[in-house]
Design an enzyme around this catalytic site. Structure first.
Site, mmCIF file in Angstrom:
data_model
loop_
_atom_site.group_PDB
_atom_site.id
_atom_site.type_symbol
_atom_site.label_atom_id
_atom_site.label_comp_id
_atom_site.label_asym_id
_atom_site.label_seq_id
_atom_site.Cartn_x
_atom_site.Cartn_y
_atom_site.Cartn_z
ATOM 1 N N LYS A 36 31.532 37.127 44.490
ATOM 2 C CA LYS A 36 32.166 37.542 43.215
ATOM 3 C C LYS A 36 31.643 35.390 43.316
ATOM 4 O O LYS A 36 31.734 34.988 44.359
ATOM 5 C CB LYS A 36 33.754 36.333 43.612
ATOM 6 C CG LYS A 36 34.409 35.893 41.934
ATOM 7 C CD LYS A 36 35.547 36.243 41.867
ATOM 8 C CE LYS A 36 36.109 34.636 42.602
ATOM 9 N NZ LYS A 36 36.015 33.543 42.101
ATOM 10 N N ASP A 63 32.002 35.805 37.467
ATOM 11 C CA ASP A 63 33.598 35.519 36.971
ATOM 12 C C ASP A 63 33.963 33.572 36.715
ATOM 13 O O ASP A 63 33.715 32.659 37.624
ATOM 14 C CB ASP A 63 33.963 34.547 38.662
ATOM 15 C CG ASP A 63 36.334 34.205 38.318
ATOM 16 O OD1 ASP A 63 36.337 34.772 38.104
ATOM 17 O OD2 ASP A 63 36.688 33.388 39.227
ATOM 18 N N LEU A 64 33.422 33.358 35.298
ATOM 19 C CA LEU A 64 33.224 32.543 34.733
ATOM 20 C C LEU A 64 34.027 32.269 33.622
ATOM 21 O O LEU A 64 34.420 31.726 32.982
ATOM 22 C CB LEU A 64 31.493 32.602 33.459
ATOM 23 C CG LEU A 64 30.563 32.457 34.524
ATOM 24 C CD1 LEU A 64 29.647 32.002 34.006
ATOM 25 C CD2 LEU A 64 30.822 31.152 35.519
ATOM 26 N N LYS A 65 35.117 32.915 33.242
ATOM 27 C CA LYS A 65 36.717 33.608 32.509
ATOM 28 C C LYS A 65 36.095 32.385 30.957
ATOM 29 O O LYS A 65 36.498 32.174 30.088
ATOM 30 C CB LYS A 65 37.608 32.406 33.206
ATOM 31 C CG LYS A 65 37.907 32.828 34.443
ATOM 32 C CD LYS A 65 38.513 32.458 35.115
ATOM 33 C CE LYS A 65 39.839 32.883 36.528
ATOM 34 N NZ LYS A 65 38.335 31.874 38.025
ATOM 35 N N HIS A 67 36.034 31.573 27.477
ATOM 36 C CA HIS A 67 37.076 31.402 26.796
ATOM 37 C C HIS A 67 37.065 30.756 25.847
ATOM 38 O O HIS A 67 36.045 29.197 25.939
ATOM 39 C CB HIS A 67 38.620 31.299 27.331
ATOM 40 C CG HIS A 67 39.584 30.644 27.025
ATOM 41 N ND1 HIS A 67 41.103 29.791 27.260
ATOM 42 C CD2 HIS A 67 39.880 30.425 25.352
ATOM 43 C CE1 HIS A 67 41.586 29.765 26.142
ATOM 44 N NE2 HIS A 67 41.122 30.303 25.035
ATOM 45 N N ASP A 68 36.239 31.198 24.146
ATOM 46 C CA ASP A 68 36.040 30.161 23.298
ATOM 47 C C ASP A 68 35.565 30.969 22.229
ATOM 48 O O ASP A 68 36.190 31.594 21.688
ATOM 49 C CB ASP A 68 34.081 29.653 23.417
ATOM 50 C CG ASP A 68 33.824 28.231 22.866
ATOM 51 O OD1 ASP A 68 33.782 28.302 21.647
ATOM 52 O OD2 ASP A 68 32.979 27.469 24.168
ATOM 53 N N PRO A 70 35.022 33.527 18.940
ATOM 54 C CA PRO A 70 34.115 35.043 19.456
ATOM 55 C C PRO A 70 32.793 34.953 19.290
ATOM 56 O O PRO A 70 32.117 35.789 19.871
ATOM 57 C CB PRO A 70 34.668 35.616 17.985
ATOM 58 C CG PRO A 70 36.198 34.852 18.101
ATOM 59 C CD PRO A 70 35.927 33.502 18.364
ATOM 60 N N ASN A 71 32.227 34.200 18.518
ATOM 61 C CA ASN A 71 30.303 34.421 19.158
ATOM 62 C C ASN A 71 30.578 33.726 19.575
ATOM 63 O O ASN A 71 28.431 34.359 20.625
ATOM 64 C CB ASN A 71 30.636 34.110 17.059
ATOM 65 C CG ASN A 71 28.301 33.925 16.806
ATOM 66 O OD1 ASN A 71 27.790 35.454 17.198
ATOM 67 N ND2 ASN A 71 28.113 33.119 18.028
ATOM 68 N N THR A 121 46.695 32.869 39.461
ATOM 69 C CA THR A 121 47.723 33.160 40.281
ATOM 70 C C THR A 121 47.962 31.822 41.422
ATOM 71 O O THR A 121 49.689 31.856 41.854
ATOM 72 C CB THR A 121 47.402 33.922 41.452
ATOM 73 O OG1 THR A 121 46.092 33.149 41.336
ATOM 74 C CG2 THR A 121 46.450 35.011 41.102
ATOM 75 N N GLN A 191 47.139 29.179 46.344
ATOM 76 C CA GLN A 191 47.817 30.746 45.824
ATOM 77 C C GLN A 191 49.368 30.796 45.266
ATOM 78 O O GLN A 191 49.495 29.757 46.821
ATOM 79 C CB GLN A 191 46.685 31.369 46.011
ATOM 80 C CG GLN A 191 45.275 31.895 46.348
ATOM 81 C CD GLN A 191 45.157 31.925 45.218
ATOM 82 O OE1 GLN A 191 45.683 32.364 44.253
ATOM 83 N NE2 GLN A 191 43.585 31.715 44.762
ATOM 84 N N GLY A 211 39.480 34.764 49.073
ATOM 85 C CA GLY A 211 38.034 33.914 49.485
ATOM 86 C C GLY A 211 37.843 33.239 50.941
ATOM 87 O O GLY A 211 37.022 33.937 52.304
ATOM 88 N N ARG A 212 38.366 32.211 50.660
ATOM 89 C CA ARG A 212 38.814 31.664 52.111
ATOM 90 C C ARG A 212 38.888 32.966 53.541
ATOM 91 O O ARG A 212 38.393 32.612 54.554
ATOM 92 C CB ARG A 212 39.053 30.851 52.277
ATOM 93 C CG ARG A 212 39.138 28.937 51.615
ATOM 94 C CD ARG A 212 39.579 28.298 50.624
ATOM 95 N NE ARG A 212 41.179 28.634 49.638
ATOM 96 C CZ ARG A 212 41.376 28.175 48.776
ATOM 97 N NH1 ARG A 212 41.833 26.632 49.572
ATOM 98 N NH2 ARG A 212 42.884 28.537 48.265
#
Length: 234
Positions: A36, A63-65, A67-68, A70-71, A121, A191, A211-212
């Site tokens: 990731k 994994d950039l999520k 969120h903006d 739609p275009n 999380t 977390q 991850g860690r």
């Protein structure tokens, strides 16, 4: 993209530069895990790093999520597909139109899995209340998962605690990708809602992000194999 669910372990390369990320990747086996790449590493190292990791044989979860509007999100998803990543995510809080635009952008050919973050999380009920989301994290995640399913995405990012209800609600159609996975005895770090690998699989997780406990292990390859073996045994 056609979807074998093996390997089911995704190792989070949460590094500040390309060099340690690639050094770790050199010690890992693409038959054991995928990788990731998140916001900090991608911002510093860019698409070239993703291409090098893929050149080593790893499937990459970008994994950039997104969120903006739609275009903008649709264009970003198309760029991720052109990069050749295995999986990409958006944030479900972007709403129905944004989710639909992302789905349309990745609607044909050999495209990445498209999933959406529900509730991070790190959130608990108090922090959700601060940002105006009603109910518990589980209730919010279930509502957002329903929105994701109606938009036709492939799956969601959710905690192990939410995976069983999301599996039930979607009839198993949505993939469940679960961060917040920690082997028994590992520190929780930042977390708030966590599970062991076996616990996450029992809860209905399809892919587990770790991850860690792997990246900071003395022997990362052995740590990754141990998690993968626990997943397989579960």
């Amino acid at each position: 993209m056609s979807g074998v669910q093996d390997p089911r372990l995704i190792v989070a390369l949460d590094f500040a530069a390309a060099e340690p990320a690639e050094a770790l990747a050199a010690r890992l086996d693409p038959a054991v895990c995928r990788l990731k790449v998140g916001k900090e590493l991608f911002t510093r190292a860019g698409p070239a790093l993703v291409e090098r990791l893929q050149g080593r044989g790893f499937g990459v979860f970008l994994d950039l999520k997104y969120h903006d509007i739609p275009n903008t999100v649709a264009a970003a998803c198309r760029a991720a597909a052109e990069l050749g990543v295995w999986m990409v995510n958006v944030h479900a809080l972007g709403g129905r139109e944004m989710l639909a635009a992302a789905r349309e952008a990745l609607s044909g050919g050999d495209t990445p899995w498209l999933i959406a973050v529900t509730v991070l999380t790190s959130h608990d009920a108090a922090s959700l209340e601060e940002i105006g989301l009603r109910g518990t994290p589980g209730e919010a995640a279930l509502r957002l998962a329903g929105l994701v399913e109606r938009a036709g995405l492939d799956g969601v990012v959710c905690s192990p605690a939410e995976a069983p209800e999301i599996r039930r609600q979607s009839g198993g159609r949505l993939l469940r990708v679960t961060p917040g996975v920690r082997p028994a005895g590992a520190a929780a770090d930042d977390q708030a809602r966590i599970a062991t690998p076996a616990g996450a699989v029992a809860a209905g997780a399809d892919y587990l992000v770790v991850g860690r406990p792997v990246t900071r292990a003395g022997d990362p390859a052995a740590a990754a194999r141990a998690v993968a073996e626990e997943i397989g045994a579960a």
